[in-house]
Design an enzyme around this catalytic site. Structure first.
Site, PDB file in Angstrom:
ATOM      1  N   ASP A   1      21.800  20.052  41.100  1.00  0.00           N
ATOM      2  CA  ASP A   1      20.466  19.679  41.537  1.00  0.00           C
ATOM      3  C   ASP A   1      20.634  18.713  42.707  1.00  0.00           C
ATOM      4  O   ASP A   1      21.656  18.045  42.829  1.00  0.00           O
ATOM      5  CB  ASP A   1      19.593  19.084  40.418  1.00  0.00           C
TER       6      ASP A   1
ATOM      7  N   GLU B   1      26.126  22.194  37.322  1.00  0.00           N
ATOM      8  CA  GLU B   1      24.867  21.489  36.998  1.00  0.00           C
ATOM      9  C   GLU B   1      24.133  21.085  38.274  1.00  0.00           C
ATOM     10  O   GLU B   1      23.620  19.971  38.388  1.00  0.00           O
ATOM     11  CB  GLU B   1      25.154  20.253  36.132  1.00  0.00           C
TER      12      GLU B   1
ATOM     13  N   ASN C   1      34.735  19.497  32.578  1.00  0.00           N
ATOM     14  CA  ASN C   1      33.527  19.373  33.384  1.00  0.00           C
ATOM     15  C   ASN C   1      33.239  17.902  33.662  1.00  0.00           C
ATOM     16  O   ASN C   1      33.398  17.057  32.780  1.00  0.00           O
ATOM     17  CB  ASN C   1      32.353  20.006  32.615  1.00  0.00           C
TER      18      ASN C   1
ATOM     19  N   HIS D   1      25.481  16.883  40.828  1.00  0.00           N
ATOM     20  CA  HIS D   1      24.188  16.204  40.852  1.00  0.00           C
ATOM     21  C   HIS D   1      24.145  15.408  42.155  1.00  0.00           C
ATOM     22  O   HIS D   1      24.669  14.296  42.233  1.00  0.00           O
ATOM     23  CB  HIS D   1      24.038  15.293  39.634  1.00  0.00           C
TER      24      HIS D   1
ATOM     25  N   GLU E   1      33.006  14.873  31.022  1.00  0.00           N
ATOM     26  CA  GLU E   1      32.885  13.507  31.541  1.00  0.00           C
ATOM     27  C   GLU E   1      33.891  12.544  30.900  1.00  0.00           C
ATOM     28  O   GLU E   1      33.529  11.525  30.314  1.00  0.00           O
ATOM     29  CB  GLU E   1      31.445  13.005  31.364  1.00  0.00           C
TER      30      GLU E   1
END
Length: 466
Positions: A272, A270, A206, A242, A165
Protein backbone atom coordinates in the site's frame (compact mmCIF):
# COMPACT_ATOMS: atom_id res chain seq x y z
CA UNK A 1 -0.92 -26.11 -4.19
CA UNK A 2 1.97 -25.52 -6.56
CA UNK A 3 1.81 -22.57 -8.94
CA UNK A 4 1.54 -25.05 -11.83
CA UNK A 5 -1.51 -26.67 -10.26
CA UNK A 6 -2.90 -23.20 -9.64
CA UNK A 7 -2.59 -22.32 -13.34
CA UNK A 8 -4.07 -25.69 -14.35
CA UNK A 9 -6.97 -25.13 -11.99
CA UNK A 10 -7.63 -21.67 -13.38
CA UNK A 11 -7.48 -23.07 -16.93
CA UNK A 12 -9.93 -25.80 -16.01
CA UNK A 13 -12.34 -23.22 -14.62
CA UNK A 14 -12.17 -21.21 -17.85
CA UNK A 15 -12.59 -24.13 -20.25
CA UNK A 16 -14.59 -26.68 -18.31
CA UNK A 17 -11.85 -29.30 -18.89
CA UNK A 18 -11.13 -31.35 -15.76
CA UNK A 19 -7.34 -31.19 -15.62
CA UNK A 20 -7.13 -31.13 -11.83
CA UNK A 21 -8.22 -33.39 -9.01
CA UNK A 22 -11.89 -34.20 -8.67
CA UNK A 23 -12.17 -32.27 -5.43
CA UNK A 24 -10.92 -29.11 -7.06
CA UNK A 25 -13.29 -29.65 -9.97
CA UNK A 26 -16.18 -29.98 -7.57
CA UNK A 27 -15.27 -26.72 -5.89
CA UNK A 28 -15.12 -24.98 -9.24
CA UNK A 29 -18.77 -25.77 -9.86
CA UNK A 30 -19.53 -23.09 -7.29
CA UNK A 31 -18.26 -20.45 -9.73
CA UNK A 32 -20.16 -19.21 -12.76
CA UNK A 33 -20.28 -22.04 -15.37
CA UNK A 34 -17.48 -21.98 -17.89
CA UNK A 35 -15.85 -18.88 -16.42
CA UNK A 36 -12.80 -18.00 -14.43
CA UNK A 37 -13.96 -14.90 -12.62
CA UNK A 38 -10.55 -13.53 -11.67
CA UNK A 39 -9.18 -13.94 -15.21
CA UNK A 40 -10.29 -10.33 -15.77
CA UNK A 41 -8.89 -7.27 -14.03
CA UNK A 42 -5.48 -7.02 -12.42
CA UNK A 43 -5.22 -10.78 -11.97
CA UNK A 44 -5.87 -11.33 -15.64
CA UNK A 45 -3.06 -8.97 -16.61
CA UNK A 46 -0.73 -10.73 -14.18
CA UNK A 47 -1.65 -14.21 -15.44
CA UNK A 48 -0.38 -13.39 -18.90
CA UNK A 49 3.15 -13.47 -17.45
CA UNK A 50 2.54 -16.36 -15.05
CA UNK A 51 2.27 -14.14 -11.98
CA UNK A 52 -0.46 -13.11 -9.59
CA UNK A 53 -1.96 -9.94 -8.21
CA UNK A 54 -3.64 -10.58 -4.88
CA UNK A 55 -5.33 -8.75 -2.06
CA UNK A 56 -5.79 -9.14 1.69
CA UNK A 57 -9.35 -10.12 2.58
CA UNK A 58 -11.70 -10.13 5.54
CA UNK A 59 -14.68 -12.48 5.03
CA UNK A 60 -16.87 -10.26 7.22
CA UNK A 61 -16.77 -7.67 4.41
CA UNK A 62 -17.80 -9.92 1.54
CA UNK A 63 -21.24 -8.31 1.38
CA UNK A 64 -20.16 -4.69 1.87
CA UNK A 65 -20.89 -2.70 -1.27
CA UNK A 66 -18.79 -3.88 -4.21
CA UNK A 67 -16.22 -5.64 -2.02
CA UNK A 68 -17.14 -9.17 -3.13
CA UNK A 69 -17.50 -8.27 -6.80
CA UNK A 70 -14.08 -6.63 -6.96
CA UNK A 71 -12.52 -9.48 -4.99
CA UNK A 72 -13.85 -12.11 -7.38
CA UNK A 73 -13.16 -10.30 -10.64
CA UNK A 74 -9.92 -8.38 -10.11
CA UNK A 75 -7.55 -10.74 -8.27
CA UNK A 76 -6.12 -14.21 -8.89
CA UNK A 77 -4.69 -14.55 -5.37
CA UNK A 78 -5.89 -13.79 -1.84
CA UNK A 79 -4.28 -13.51 1.59
CA UNK A 80 -6.17 -13.67 4.88
CA UNK A 81 -5.79 -10.26 6.49
CA UNK A 82 -6.33 -11.58 10.02
CA UNK A 83 -8.26 -14.87 9.88
CA UNK A 84 -5.16 -17.10 9.76
CA UNK A 85 -3.19 -15.35 12.48
CA UNK A 86 -2.66 -17.20 15.74
CA UNK A 87 -5.16 -15.27 17.84
CA UNK A 88 -7.90 -15.98 15.30
CA UNK A 89 -7.12 -19.67 14.79
CA UNK A 90 -6.07 -20.82 18.27
CA UNK A 91 -7.16 -18.24 20.86
CA UNK A 92 -7.03 -20.87 23.62
CA UNK A 93 -4.61 -23.74 23.83
CA UNK A 94 -5.73 -26.65 21.72
CA UNK A 95 -9.02 -24.98 20.73
CA UNK A 96 -9.04 -24.06 17.06
CA UNK A 97 -11.57 -21.89 15.30
CA UNK A 98 -11.49 -22.52 11.55
CA UNK A 99 -14.70 -20.77 10.49
CA UNK A 100 -13.30 -17.56 9.04
CA UNK A 101 -10.22 -19.14 7.46
CA UNK A 102 -12.39 -21.82 5.89
CA UNK A 103 -14.69 -19.15 4.43
CA UNK A 104 -11.71 -17.58 2.71
CA UNK A 105 -10.52 -20.94 1.40
CA UNK A 106 -13.93 -21.93 0.07
CA UNK A 107 -14.50 -18.68 -1.79
CA UNK A 108 -10.99 -18.64 -3.24
CA UNK A 109 -11.24 -22.23 -4.43
CA UNK A 110 -14.66 -21.60 -5.95
CA UNK A 111 -13.24 -18.78 -8.07
CA UNK A 112 -9.89 -20.45 -8.80
CA UNK A 113 -7.79 -18.02 -6.79
CA UNK A 114 -4.45 -18.97 -5.30
CA UNK A 115 -4.16 -18.55 -1.51
CA UNK A 116 -1.22 -17.17 0.48
CA UNK A 117 -1.20 -18.21 4.14
CA UNK A 118 -0.45 -15.43 6.61
CA UNK A 119 1.08 -15.91 9.17
CA UNK A 120 2.29 -18.77 11.40
CA UNK A 121 4.92 -17.31 13.75
CA UNK A 122 4.70 -13.62 14.66
CA UNK A 123 5.24 -11.63 17.84
CA UNK A 124 1.97 -9.73 17.38
CA UNK A 125 -1.61 -11.04 17.46
CA UNK A 126 -0.40 -14.06 19.39
CA UNK A 127 -2.44 -14.90 22.51
CA UNK A 128 -0.97 -14.29 25.94
CA UNK A 129 -1.20 -17.99 26.78
CA UNK A 130 1.46 -18.63 24.12
CA UNK A 131 3.70 -15.80 25.25
CA UNK A 132 3.64 -17.01 28.87
CA UNK A 133 4.87 -20.55 28.17
CA UNK A 134 8.26 -21.83 29.22
CA UNK A 135 10.90 -22.15 26.50
CA UNK A 136 10.44 -25.91 26.25
CA UNK A 137 6.67 -25.68 25.96
CA UNK A 138 6.86 -22.71 23.60
CA UNK A 139 9.01 -24.56 21.07
CA UNK A 140 6.67 -27.56 21.10
CA UNK A 141 3.53 -25.42 20.86
CA UNK A 142 5.05 -23.53 17.92
CA UNK A 143 5.70 -26.79 16.07
CA UNK A 144 2.26 -28.14 16.95
CA UNK A 145 0.51 -24.99 15.74
CA UNK A 146 2.41 -24.96 12.44
CA UNK A 147 1.72 -28.65 11.92
CA UNK A 148 -2.00 -28.44 12.72
CA UNK A 149 -2.70 -25.38 10.58
CA UNK A 150 -0.64 -26.42 7.58
CA UNK A 151 -1.96 -29.98 7.67
CA UNK A 152 -5.54 -28.73 7.52
CA UNK A 153 -4.80 -26.78 4.34
CA UNK A 154 -2.18 -29.13 2.92
CA UNK A 155 -1.98 -28.91 -0.86
CA UNK A 156 -4.44 -26.00 -0.91
CA UNK A 157 -2.32 -23.02 0.19
CA UNK A 158 0.43 -22.21 -2.28
CA UNK A 159 2.64 -19.89 -0.16
CA UNK A 160 2.98 -19.53 3.61
CA UNK A 161 4.48 -16.61 5.51
CA UNK A 162 6.10 -18.89 8.07
CA UNK A 163 7.91 -16.24 10.15
CA UNK A 164 6.86 -12.61 10.14
CA UNK A 165 8.76 -9.47 11.22
CA UNK A 166 11.66 -11.10 13.05
CA UNK A 167 14.19 -8.25 12.61
CA UNK A 168 14.66 -4.68 13.80
CA UNK A 169 15.40 -1.86 11.37
CA UNK A 170 19.08 -1.88 12.34
CA UNK A 171 19.41 -5.52 11.28
CA UNK A 172 19.41 -7.01 14.78
CA UNK A 173 16.97 -9.70 15.85
CA UNK A 174 13.70 -8.35 17.21
CA UNK A 175 13.65 -9.11 20.92
CA UNK A 176 10.23 -10.73 20.81
CA UNK A 177 9.16 -13.42 23.23
CA UNK A 178 10.12 -15.92 20.52
CA UNK A 179 13.65 -14.56 20.34
CA UNK A 180 14.08 -14.11 24.09
CA UNK A 181 12.92 -17.60 25.00
CA UNK A 182 14.06 -19.67 22.03
CA UNK A 183 17.04 -17.73 20.67
CA UNK A 184 18.18 -17.56 17.06
CA UNK A 185 17.17 -21.14 16.29
CA UNK A 186 13.41 -20.59 16.36
CA UNK A 187 13.23 -19.33 12.77
CA UNK A 188 14.97 -22.39 11.34
CA UNK A 189 12.87 -24.67 13.55
CA UNK A 190 9.69 -23.04 12.25
CA UNK A 191 10.71 -23.57 8.63
CA UNK A 192 11.63 -27.20 9.25
CA UNK A 193 8.25 -27.83 10.89
CA UNK A 194 6.48 -26.12 7.99
CA UNK A 195 8.27 -28.22 5.38
CA UNK A 196 7.38 -31.41 7.25
CA UNK A 197 3.72 -30.38 7.48
CA UNK A 198 3.26 -29.54 3.78
CA UNK A 199 6.19 -30.30 1.46
CA UNK A 200 4.36 -28.73 -1.50
CA UNK A 201 3.90 -25.25 0.01
CA UNK A 202 6.40 -22.49 -0.71
CA UNK A 203 7.80 -21.18 2.57
CA UNK A 204 8.47 -17.44 3.00
CA UNK A 205 10.01 -15.15 5.57
CA UNK A 206 8.19 -11.81 5.53
CA UNK A 207 9.05 -8.33 6.84
CA UNK A 208 8.54 -4.58 6.39
CA UNK A 209 10.99 -1.73 5.65
CA UNK A 210 13.08 -4.18 3.62
CA UNK A 211 12.21 -2.86 0.16
CA UNK A 212 15.50 -0.96 -0.19
CA UNK A 213 19.01 -2.30 0.27
CA UNK A 214 19.53 -1.38 3.92
CA UNK A 215 20.62 -2.88 7.22
CA UNK A 216 17.38 -4.78 7.76
CA UNK A 217 17.09 -6.28 4.29
CA UNK A 218 20.79 -7.19 4.38
CA UNK A 219 20.32 -9.03 7.68
CA UNK A 220 17.53 -11.08 6.11
CA UNK A 221 19.67 -11.61 3.02
CA UNK A 222 22.44 -13.02 5.21
CA UNK A 223 19.97 -15.26 7.04
CA UNK A 224 18.57 -16.64 3.78
CA UNK A 225 22.08 -17.25 2.45
CA UNK A 226 22.94 -19.08 5.68
CA UNK A 227 19.79 -21.18 5.48
CA UNK A 228 20.55 -22.16 1.89
CA UNK A 229 24.06 -23.21 2.92
CA UNK A 230 22.78 -25.20 5.92
CA UNK A 231 19.89 -26.88 4.12
CA UNK A 232 17.17 -25.12 6.10
CA UNK A 233 14.06 -25.21 3.89
CA UNK A 234 13.20 -21.71 2.65
CA UNK A 235 11.65 -20.92 -0.71
CA UNK A 236 10.90 -17.22 -0.71
CA UNK A 237 11.20 -13.77 0.82
CA UNK A 238 8.23 -11.44 1.21
CA UNK A 239 8.67 -7.67 1.02
CA UNK A 240 5.68 -5.99 2.64
CA UNK A 241 6.14 -2.62 0.89
CA UNK A 242 4.04 -0.40 3.14
CA UNK A 243 5.26 2.70 1.34
CA UNK A 244 4.71 6.48 1.27
CA UNK A 245 4.08 8.43 -1.93
CA UNK A 246 7.23 9.68 -3.60
CA UNK A 247 9.37 7.36 -1.45
CA UNK A 248 9.52 4.13 -3.47
CA UNK A 249 13.17 3.01 -3.12
CA UNK A 250 15.26 3.59 -6.22
CA UNK A 251 16.99 0.25 -5.65
CA UNK A 252 13.80 -1.79 -5.14
CA UNK A 253 14.38 -3.93 -8.23
CA UNK A 254 18.06 -4.46 -7.43
CA UNK A 255 17.15 -5.53 -3.91
CA UNK A 256 14.63 -8.08 -5.16
CA UNK A 257 17.15 -9.37 -7.65
CA UNK A 258 19.92 -9.98 -5.11
CA UNK A 259 17.58 -12.24 -3.12
CA UNK A 260 16.51 -14.04 -6.29
CA UNK A 261 20.17 -14.63 -7.05
CA UNK A 262 20.38 -16.63 -3.81
CA UNK A 263 18.01 -19.14 -5.36
CA UNK A 264 14.74 -18.12 -3.67
CA UNK A 265 11.53 -16.61 -4.96
CA UNK A 266 10.51 -13.09 -3.98
CA UNK A 267 7.12 -11.38 -3.74
CA UNK A 268 5.67 -8.02 -2.75
CA UNK A 269 3.28 -9.20 -0.08
CA UNK A 270 1.45 -6.23 1.53
CA UNK A 271 1.66 -3.28 -0.85
CA UNK A 272 0.00 0.00 0.00
CA UNK A 273 1.24 3.54 -0.69
CA UNK A 274 -0.10 6.12 1.74
CA UNK A 275 -0.30 9.90 1.68
CA UNK A 276 -1.29 12.77 3.93
CA UNK A 277 -5.02 13.08 3.67
CA UNK A 278 -7.11 14.43 2.16
CA UNK A 279 -5.96 13.29 -1.26
CA UNK A 280 -5.85 15.57 -4.27
CA UNK A 281 -5.10 15.22 -7.98
CA UNK A 282 -1.37 15.77 -7.55
CA UNK A 283 -1.03 13.22 -4.74
CA UNK A 284 -3.06 10.67 -6.68
CA UNK A 285 -0.86 11.18 -9.74
CA UNK A 286 2.25 10.60 -7.63
CA UNK A 287 0.65 7.51 -6.12
CA UNK A 288 -0.14 6.20 -9.61
CA UNK A 289 3.51 6.56 -10.60
CA UNK A 290 4.61 4.84 -7.39
CA UNK A 291 2.31 1.87 -7.94
CA UNK A 292 3.74 1.60 -11.45
CA UNK A 293 7.31 1.63 -10.08
CA UNK A 294 6.51 -1.02 -7.48
CA UNK A 295 4.86 -3.40 -9.93
CA UNK A 296 7.59 -2.80 -12.47
CA UNK A 297 10.24 -3.70 -9.90
CA UNK A 298 8.63 -7.09 -9.44
CA UNK A 299 7.96 -7.68 -13.12
CA UNK A 300 11.64 -6.99 -13.91
CA UNK A 301 12.77 -9.91 -11.71
CA UNK A 302 12.08 -13.36 -13.11
CA UNK A 303 11.70 -14.95 -9.69
CA UNK A 304 9.25 -12.33 -8.43
CA UNK A 305 6.01 -14.28 -8.26
CA UNK A 306 3.55 -11.46 -7.81
CA UNK A 307 2.17 -8.56 -5.82
CA UNK A 308 -0.42 -8.56 -3.05
CA UNK A 309 -2.15 -5.23 -2.37
CA UNK A 310 -3.00 -5.00 1.32
CA UNK A 311 -6.73 -4.52 0.94
CA UNK A 312 -9.30 -3.57 -1.67
CA UNK A 313 -10.72 -0.23 -0.56
CA UNK A 314 -9.51 2.75 1.45
CA UNK A 315 -12.68 2.29 3.49
CA UNK A 316 -11.08 -0.60 5.39
CA UNK A 317 -7.36 0.21 5.20
CA UNK A 318 -5.37 -0.20 8.41
CA UNK A 319 -3.32 2.93 7.67
CA UNK A 320 -5.46 5.70 9.28
CA UNK A 321 -5.67 3.76 12.54
CA UNK A 322 -1.89 3.45 12.84
CA UNK A 323 -0.76 6.63 11.07
CA UNK A 324 -3.25 9.38 11.99
CA UNK A 325 -3.70 11.93 9.21
CA UNK A 326 -2.49 9.49 6.56
CA UNK A 327 -4.38 7.10 4.32
CA UNK A 328 -5.85 6.81 0.80
CA UNK A 329 -3.25 4.06 0.30
CA UNK A 330 -5.11 1.54 -1.86
CA UNK A 331 -6.33 1.20 -5.44
CA UNK A 332 -10.06 1.72 -4.80
CA UNK A 333 -11.36 4.66 -2.78
CA UNK A 334 -13.90 4.46 0.04
CA UNK A 335 -16.75 4.41 -2.48
CA UNK A 336 -15.21 1.50 -4.43
CA UNK A 337 -14.19 3.72 -7.33
CA UNK A 338 -10.90 2.99 -9.11
CA UNK A 339 -8.15 5.49 -8.45
CA UNK A 340 -5.33 6.41 -10.86
CA UNK A 341 -3.19 3.87 -8.97
CA UNK A 342 -5.12 1.12 -10.78
CA UNK A 343 -3.75 2.25 -14.14
CA UNK A 344 -0.32 2.58 -12.54
CA UNK A 345 -0.41 -1.05 -11.45
CA UNK A 346 -1.46 -2.20 -14.92
CA UNK A 347 1.28 -0.10 -16.54
CA UNK A 348 3.86 -1.57 -14.15
CA UNK A 349 2.90 -5.02 -15.40
CA UNK A 350 3.34 -3.88 -18.99
CA UNK A 351 -0.37 -4.26 -19.72
CA UNK A 352 -3.30 -2.17 -20.82
CA UNK A 353 -6.17 -1.30 -18.53
CA UNK A 354 -9.01 -3.86 -18.78
CA UNK A 355 -12.57 -2.66 -18.82
CA UNK A 356 -14.68 -3.79 -15.86
CA UNK A 357 -17.93 -2.61 -14.39
CA UNK A 358 -18.65 -2.51 -10.68
CA UNK A 359 -21.86 -1.67 -8.87
CA UNK A 360 -21.62 0.32 -5.67
CA UNK A 361 -24.20 -0.02 -2.93
CA UNK A 362 -24.33 1.75 0.38
CA UNK A 363 -25.54 0.56 3.74
CA UNK A 364 -26.49 2.42 6.89
CA UNK A 365 -25.07 0.80 10.01
CA UNK A 366 -27.22 3.13 12.08
CA UNK A 367 -24.82 3.65 15.00
CA UNK A 368 -26.31 5.26 18.07
CA UNK A 369 -25.81 8.99 18.38
CA UNK A 370 -23.12 10.29 20.69
CA UNK A 371 -21.54 13.53 21.83
CA UNK A 372 -18.96 14.45 19.19
CA UNK A 373 -18.49 10.92 17.89
CA UNK A 374 -20.34 7.69 17.17
CA UNK A 375 -19.40 4.07 17.86
CA UNK A 376 -20.31 0.90 15.99
CA UNK A 377 -19.85 -2.39 17.87
CA UNK A 378 -19.61 -5.70 15.97
CA UNK A 379 -18.55 -9.30 16.58
CA UNK A 380 -15.63 -10.21 14.30
CA UNK A 381 -15.15 -13.82 15.33
CA UNK A 382 -16.74 -16.35 17.68
CA UNK A 383 -15.80 -19.77 19.03
CA UNK A 384 -16.83 -22.01 21.91
CA UNK A 385 -16.39 -19.99 25.06
CA UNK A 386 -15.00 -16.85 23.45
CA UNK A 387 -15.23 -14.15 20.83
CA UNK A 388 -13.44 -11.24 19.16
CA UNK A 389 -15.12 -7.84 18.84
CA UNK A 390 -14.28 -4.61 17.02
CA UNK A 391 -15.54 -1.08 17.71
CA UNK A 392 -15.28 1.65 15.08
CA UNK A 393 -15.16 5.24 16.37
CA UNK A 394 -16.12 7.99 13.92
CA UNK A 395 -15.72 11.68 14.74
CA UNK A 396 -18.61 14.04 14.00
CA UNK A 397 -16.16 16.95 14.03
CA UNK A 398 -12.49 17.33 14.99
CA UNK A 399 -11.83 15.69 18.37
CA UNK A 400 -8.70 15.18 20.48
CA UNK A 401 -9.88 12.10 22.38
CA UNK A 402 -12.79 9.73 22.77
CA UNK A 403 -14.46 7.36 25.20
CA UNK A 404 -16.78 4.50 24.24
CA UNK A 405 -19.11 2.92 26.81
CA UNK A 406 -21.25 -0.22 26.79
CA UNK A 407 -22.47 -2.85 29.24
CA UNK A 408 -21.98 -6.61 29.16
CA UNK A 409 -25.19 -8.21 30.41
CA UNK A 410 -24.44 -11.89 29.79
CA UNK A 411 -21.30 -12.39 31.85
CA UNK A 412 -18.87 -11.58 29.04
CA UNK A 413 -15.35 -10.66 30.10
CA UNK A 414 -12.49 -8.95 28.24
CA UNK A 415 -9.23 -10.89 28.25
CA UNK A 416 -7.15 -8.80 25.84
CA UNK A 417 -7.69 -5.35 24.28
CA UNK A 418 -5.73 -3.37 21.68
CA UNK A 419 -5.78 0.22 20.39
CA UNK A 420 -7.62 1.30 23.57
CA UNK A 421 -7.56 1.06 27.35
CA UNK A 422 -10.56 -0.27 29.28
CA UNK A 423 -11.95 0.70 32.68
CA UNK A 424 -12.57 -2.93 33.59
CA UNK A 425 -13.13 -6.39 32.15
CA UNK A 426 -16.84 -7.08 32.80
CA UNK A 427 -20.14 -5.32 33.40
CA UNK A 428 -20.11 -1.60 32.50
CA UNK A 429 -17.08 -0.88 30.30
CA UNK A 430 -15.56 2.38 29.15
CA UNK A 431 -12.79 2.18 26.56
CA UNK A 432 -10.63 5.22 25.90
CA UNK A 433 -8.20 6.11 23.16
CA UNK A 434 -4.47 5.55 23.47
CA UNK A 435 -1.82 8.10 22.56
CA UNK A 436 -1.81 7.56 18.82
CA UNK A 437 -5.52 7.36 17.91
CA UNK A 438 -7.32 10.06 19.87
CA UNK A 439 -7.01 12.93 17.40
CA UNK A 440 -9.58 12.51 14.64
CA UNK A 441 -10.71 14.96 12.00
CA UNK A 442 -14.34 15.42 11.01
CA UNK A 443 -15.61 12.16 9.53
CA UNK A 444 -12.39 10.28 10.33
CA UNK A 445 -12.52 6.87 11.96
CA UNK A 446 -10.39 4.56 14.05
CA UNK A 447 -10.98 1.09 15.46
CA UNK A 448 -10.12 -0.84 18.57
CA UNK A 449 -10.72 -4.47 19.35
CA UNK A 450 -10.63 -7.07 22.05
CA UNK A 451 -10.85 -10.78 22.75
CA UNK A 452 -13.45 -11.83 25.30
CA UNK A 453 -14.71 -14.92 27.07
CA UNK A 454 -18.33 -16.02 27.30
CA UNK A 455 -21.18 -15.87 24.83
CA UNK A 456 -21.22 -12.49 23.10
CA UNK A 457 -24.25 -10.27 23.13
CA UNK A 458 -24.84 -7.15 21.04
CA UNK A 459 -24.56 -4.23 23.44
CA UNK A 460 -25.29 -0.69 22.39
CA UNK A 461 -22.10 1.39 22.40
CA UNK A 462 -22.13 5.17 22.89
CA UNK A 463 -19.24 7.50 22.16
CA UNK A 464 -18.32 10.88 23.57
CA UNK A 465 -15.43 13.19 22.87
CA UNK A 466 -13.04 13.21 25.81
Amino acid sequence: MSFRKFVDKRWAAATGVASVAATAAALLTLAAPGTSAAAAGLGGVAESSGRYVGTAVDPNRYTDGSYGTILDTEFNSVTAENAMKWDALQPSRGQYNWAQADRIMQRAEATGQMVRGHTLVWHSQTPSWVQNLSATELRQVMVDHITTVMTRYKGRIAHWDVVNEAFNDDGSRRQSFWQQKLGDSYIADAFRAARAADPSAKLYINDYSTDAINAKSTAIYNLVRQFKQQGVPIDGVGFQAHLIINQVPGDFRQNLQRFADLGVDVAITELDIRMQTPSDAQKLATQKADYQKSFAACWAVTRCKGVTIWGITDKFSWIPDVFPGQGAALVWNESYQKKPAYDGAVAGMGGTTPTTTTTTTTTDDGPPPGDGCTATYRIVNQWGGGFQAEVRVTADGPISGWAVSWTFTGGERISQIWNATASGTSGAITARNVSYNGNLGAGASTTFGFVGSGTPGTPTATCSAA
